[in-house]
Design a protein around this motif. Structure first.
Motif, PDB file in Angstrom:
ATOM      1  N   PRO A 102     -12.204  17.465  -1.319  1.00 57.06           N
ATOM      2  CA  PRO A 102     -12.911  16.551  -0.569  1.00 57.06           C
ATOM      3  C   PRO A 102     -12.724  15.080  -2.006  1.00 57.06           C
ATOM      4  CG  PRO A 102     -14.333  17.951  -1.927  1.00 57.06           C
ATOM      5  CD  PRO A 102     -12.932  18.531  -1.913  1.00 57.06           C
ATOM      6  N   GLN A 103     -12.121  15.383  -2.875  1.00 58.89           N
ATOM      7  CA  GLN A 103     -11.891  14.339  -3.855  1.00 58.89           C
ATOM      8  C   GLN A 103     -10.677  13.233  -3.567  1.00 58.89           C
ATOM      9  OE1 GLN A 103     -12.087  16.400  -7.524  1.00 58.89           O
ATOM     10  NE2 GLN A 103     -14.233  15.737  -7.952  1.00 58.89           N
ATOM     11  N   VAL A 104     -10.593  12.205  -3.910  1.00 63.26           N
ATOM     12  CA  VAL A 104      -9.594  11.542  -3.547  1.00 63.26           C
ATOM     13  C   VAL A 104      -8.495  11.520  -5.055  1.00 63.26           C
ATOM     14  CG1 VAL A 104      -8.626   8.942  -3.689  1.00 63.26           C
ATOM     15  CG2 VAL A 104     -11.022   9.728  -2.535  1.00 63.26           C
ATOM     16  N   ALA A 105      -7.321  12.165  -4.680  1.00 63.51           N
ATOM     17  CA  ALA A 105      -6.550  12.271  -5.906  1.00 63.51           C
ATOM     18  C   ALA A 105      -5.844  10.976  -6.415  1.00 63.51           C
ATOM     19  CB  ALA A 105      -5.702  13.434  -5.431  1.00 63.51           C
ATOM     20  N   SER A 106      -5.432  10.112  -5.284  1.00 58.26           N
ATOM     21  CA  SER A 106      -4.777   8.932  -5.519  1.00 58.26           C
ATOM     22  C   SER A 106      -5.214   8.166  -4.741  1.00 58.26           C
ATOM     23  CB  SER A 106      -3.253   9.334  -5.671  1.00 58.26           C
ATOM     24  OG  SER A 106      -2.526   9.450  -4.395  1.00 58.26           O
ATOM     25  N   ALA A 107      -4.687   6.599  -5.022  1.00 48.21           N
ATOM     26  CA  ALA A 107      -5.471   5.421  -3.792  1.00 48.21           C
ATOM     27  C   ALA A 107      -4.416   4.391  -4.134  1.00 48.21           C
ATOM     28  CB  ALA A 107      -6.832   5.307  -4.294  1.00 48.21           C
ATOM     29  N   ARG A 108      -4.239   3.744  -3.086  1.00 47.40           N
ATOM     30  CA  ARG A 108      -3.558   2.491  -3.413  1.00 47.40           C
ATOM     31  C   ARG A 108      -4.062   1.526  -2.175  1.00 47.40           C
ATOM     32  NH1 ARG A 108       1.266   4.877  -4.520  1.00 47.40           N
ATOM     33  NH2 ARG A 108       1.662   5.301  -2.350  1.00 47.40           N
ATOM     34  N   ALA A 126       0.777  -1.204  -0.044  1.00 51.84           N
ATOM     35  CA  ALA A 126      -0.060   0.015  -0.120  1.00 51.84           C
ATOM     36  C   ALA A 126       0.675   1.439   0.033  1.00 51.84           C
ATOM     37  CB  ALA A 126      -0.917   0.133   1.285  1.00 51.84           C
ATOM     38  N   LEU A 127       2.093   1.220   0.297  1.00 51.25           N
ATOM     39  CA  LEU A 127       3.184   2.399   0.566  1.00 51.25           C
ATOM     40  C   LEU A 127       3.863   2.423  -0.630  1.00 51.25           C
ATOM     41  CD1 LEU A 127       4.151   1.983   4.528  1.00 51.25           C
ATOM     42  CD2 LEU A 127       2.422   3.533   3.402  1.00 51.25           C
ATOM     43  N   ASP A 128       3.849   1.540  -1.481  1.00 49.04           N
ATOM     44  CA  ASP A 128       4.378   1.614  -2.753  1.00 49.04           C
ATOM     45  C   ASP A 128       6.082   1.526  -2.722  1.00 49.04           C
ATOM     46  OD1 ASP A 128       4.127   1.669  -5.417  1.00 49.04           O
ATOM     47  OD2 ASP A 128       4.418   3.967  -5.660  1.00 49.04           O
ATOM     48  N   ALA A 129       6.035   0.446  -1.630  1.00 51.67           N
ATOM     49  CA  ALA A 129       7.711   0.045  -1.335  1.00 51.67           C
ATOM     50  C   ALA A 129       8.255  -0.616  -2.673  1.00 51.67           C
ATOM     51  CB  ALA A 129       7.623  -0.745  -0.049  1.00 51.67           C
ATOM     52  N   GLN A 130       9.609  -0.606  -2.668  1.00 51.42           N
ATOM     53  CA  GLN A 130      10.449  -1.305  -3.602  1.00 51.42           C
ATOM     54  C   GLN A 130      11.520  -2.156  -2.880  1.00 51.42           C
ATOM     55  OE1 GLN A 130      11.266   1.651  -6.656  1.00 51.42           O
ATOM     56  NE2 GLN A 130      12.926   2.628  -5.000  1.00 51.42           N
ATOM     57  N   VAL A 131      11.992  -3.350  -3.260  1.00 51.67           N
ATOM     58  CA  VAL A 131      12.665  -4.163  -2.914  1.00 51.67           C
ATOM     59  C   VAL A 131      14.020  -4.061  -3.537  1.00 51.67           C
ATOM     60  CG1 VAL A 131      11.189  -5.556  -1.603  1.00 51.67           C
ATOM     61  CG2 VAL A 131      11.567  -6.239  -4.060  1.00 51.67           C
ATOM     62  N   GLU A 132      15.136  -4.207  -2.863  1.00 51.04           N
ATOM     63  CA  GLU A 132      16.594  -4.146  -3.467  1.00 51.04           C
ATOM     64  C   GLU A 132      16.991  -5.539  -3.559  1.00 51.04           C
ATOM     65  OE1 GLU A 132      20.221  -1.278  -2.217  1.00 51.04           O
ATOM     66  OE2 GLU A 132      20.242  -3.169  -1.281  1.00 51.04           O
ATOM     67  N   LEU A 133      17.424  -6.032  -4.550  1.00 51.12           N
ATOM     68  CA  LEU A 133      17.720  -7.490  -4.627  1.00 51.12           C
ATOM     69  C   LEU A 133      19.256  -7.613  -4.778  1.00 51.12           C
ATOM     70  CD1 LEU A 133      14.806  -8.758  -6.680  1.00 51.12           C
ATOM     71  CD2 LEU A 133      14.717  -8.445  -4.284  1.00 51.12           C
ATOM     72  N   ALA A 134      19.745  -8.198  -4.257  1.00 52.45           N
ATOM     73  CA  ALA A 134      21.278  -8.219  -4.283  1.00 52.45           C
ATOM     74  C   ALA A 134      21.841  -9.532  -4.827  1.00 52.45           C
ATOM     75  CB  ALA A 134      22.181  -7.903  -3.219  1.00 52.45           C
ATOM     76  N   GLY A 135      22.616  -9.517  -6.056  1.00 52.15           N
ATOM     77  CA  GLY A 135      23.371 -10.870  -6.612  1.00 52.15           C
ATOM     78  C   GLY A 135      24.743 -10.443  -7.056  1.00 52.15           C
ATOM     79  N   PRO A 136      25.363 -11.448  -7.908  1.00 49.18           N
ATOM     80  CA  PRO A 136      26.701 -11.408  -8.111  1.00 49.18           C
ATOM     81  C   PRO A 136      26.757 -10.225  -9.311  1.00 49.18           C
ATOM     82  CG  PRO A 136      25.867 -13.730  -8.501  1.00 49.18           C
ATOM     83  CD  PRO A 136      24.651 -12.903  -8.093  1.00 49.18           C
ATOM     84  N   ALA A 137      26.016  -9.905 -10.039  1.00 48.35           N
ATOM     85  CA  ALA A 137      26.005  -8.773 -10.641  1.00 48.35           C
ATOM     86  C   ALA A 137      25.786  -7.453 -10.284  1.00 48.35           C
ATOM     87  CB  ALA A 137      25.163  -8.966 -12.192  1.00 48.35           C
TER      88      ALA A 137
END
Ligand code: FAD
Length: 279
Positions: free
Chosen positions: A199-205, A124-135
């Motif tokens: 009063p209007q919803v501008a954005s929603a998750r 809901a908070l629009d998080a992102q994940v960091e993925l760590a690999g050999p590259a």
């Protein structure tokens, strides 16, 4: 078969190196609250295990307009630090204090539904994940991370290293419905973030858990409220849309149809709460 080798890397680089060296036969373990019971019951039989708790991935850092949460940060730290109230509420709703002390934020992202009480709030908070690999490292929005039940975009040679959360604007709400008041699996959990323009919803998750193969966005429900005034008609339409687009399942906790009905009830309650706060 017993675990024959246990690794405790002191850095993310060392952890990624060990994974490259041993391949997918090396089980990655964070808090172990999901992985250890499977091993103890003989359901999972890894010969090699890598614990992440010394790899330097337990932190909550403010970075300009975002929060960086190390993957092995215990759920209890989200409660203690309260950097984002929605995450604190979500973490409070996950398991018991003992499990929250061990279980990690990263591990919660991999928890099979109906677990994932913090993951749904991160969505809901629009998080992102960091993925760590050999590259190196790559960033994936959590909304794109899940591909199915216990399947996701993490490659076998990668470790989820960090969760990045934009500091929320607008209003947020988190409601979890279970069979008990605390320490209980979800029938449904709803997390939402709405930004208002007058009063209007501008954005929603609006994110749901316990009613799909993984935490999911209720995109039709979101579309129903965006541009609308959050009054009874829009709330009712969004609640119905969320129930319709949910993908519930039957388990020991609840039937598919009960989960769907409760999705409508709890989305309605969540949006009504936000409408009340907005007034
Ligand atoms: C009694 C009990 C009650 C529970 N109640 C709840 C509840 O109410 N709500 C809820 O949401 N959850 C609940 N859980 C599930 C669990 O405790 C949490 O989801 C916790 O956050 C899992 O984190 P962990 O670090 O312990 O995961 P682990 O057991 O360490 O790992 C789980 C899986 O994720 C993978 N993994 C973990 N971290 C990483 C990483 N950084 N990179 C790559 N792979 C990784 C592991 O390989 C493993 O397959 C409960 C568990 C128990 C035992």
């Amino acid at each position: 078969m017993a675990v024959k080798e246990y690794f405790l890397p002191k850095s993310l680089a060392e952890a990624v190196g060990l994974l490259a060296q041993h391949g997918p036969s090396l089980l990655v373990m964070a808090g172990g609250t999901i992985a250890m019971p499977l091993i103890n019951e003989g359901i999972s039989l890894p010969e090699k295990v890598m614990g992440l708790r010394r790899a330097g991935l337990s932190y909550i850092d403010r970075r300009s307009d975002a929060l960086a949460i190390g993957a092995t940060t215990p759920l209890a730290q989200l409660v203690k630090q309260n950097a984002i109230p929605l995450l604190q509420t979500a973490a409070r709703n996950a398991a018991s204090m003992a499990v929250r002390n061990m279980g990690t934020v990263g591990g919660n992202i991999f928890a099979p539904p109906p677990a994932g009480d913090v993951a749904v709030a991160l969505l809901a908070l629009d998080a992102q994940v960091e993925l760590a690999g050999p590259a190196g490292k790559r960033i994936v929005p959590l909304a794109d991370f899940y591909t199915g039940f216990m399947t996701h975009q993490l490659n076998p040679n990668e470790i989820l290293s960090e969760i990045q959360v934009p500091l929320p604007a607008g209003k947020t709400v988190y409601l979890k419905y279970g069979r008990k008041h605390a320490n209980t699996p979800s029938v449904v959990a709803v997390a939402a973030q709405l930004v208002f323009n007058g009063p209007q919803v501008a954005s929603a998750r609006i994110a749901l858990n316990g009613v799909g193969p993984h935490p999911l966005r209720a995109r039709n429900a979101e579309a129903t409220v965006i541009g609308a005034t959050l009054a009874e008609a829009a709330i009712a339409a969004a609640a119905q849309a969320a129930a319709d687009e949910s993908e519930p399942f039957t388990d020991a906790v609840a039937t598919e149809s009960y989960r769907r009905k409760m999705t409508a009830v709890y989305v309605r309650r969540a949006l009504t709460q936000l409408a009340g706060e907005e007034a």
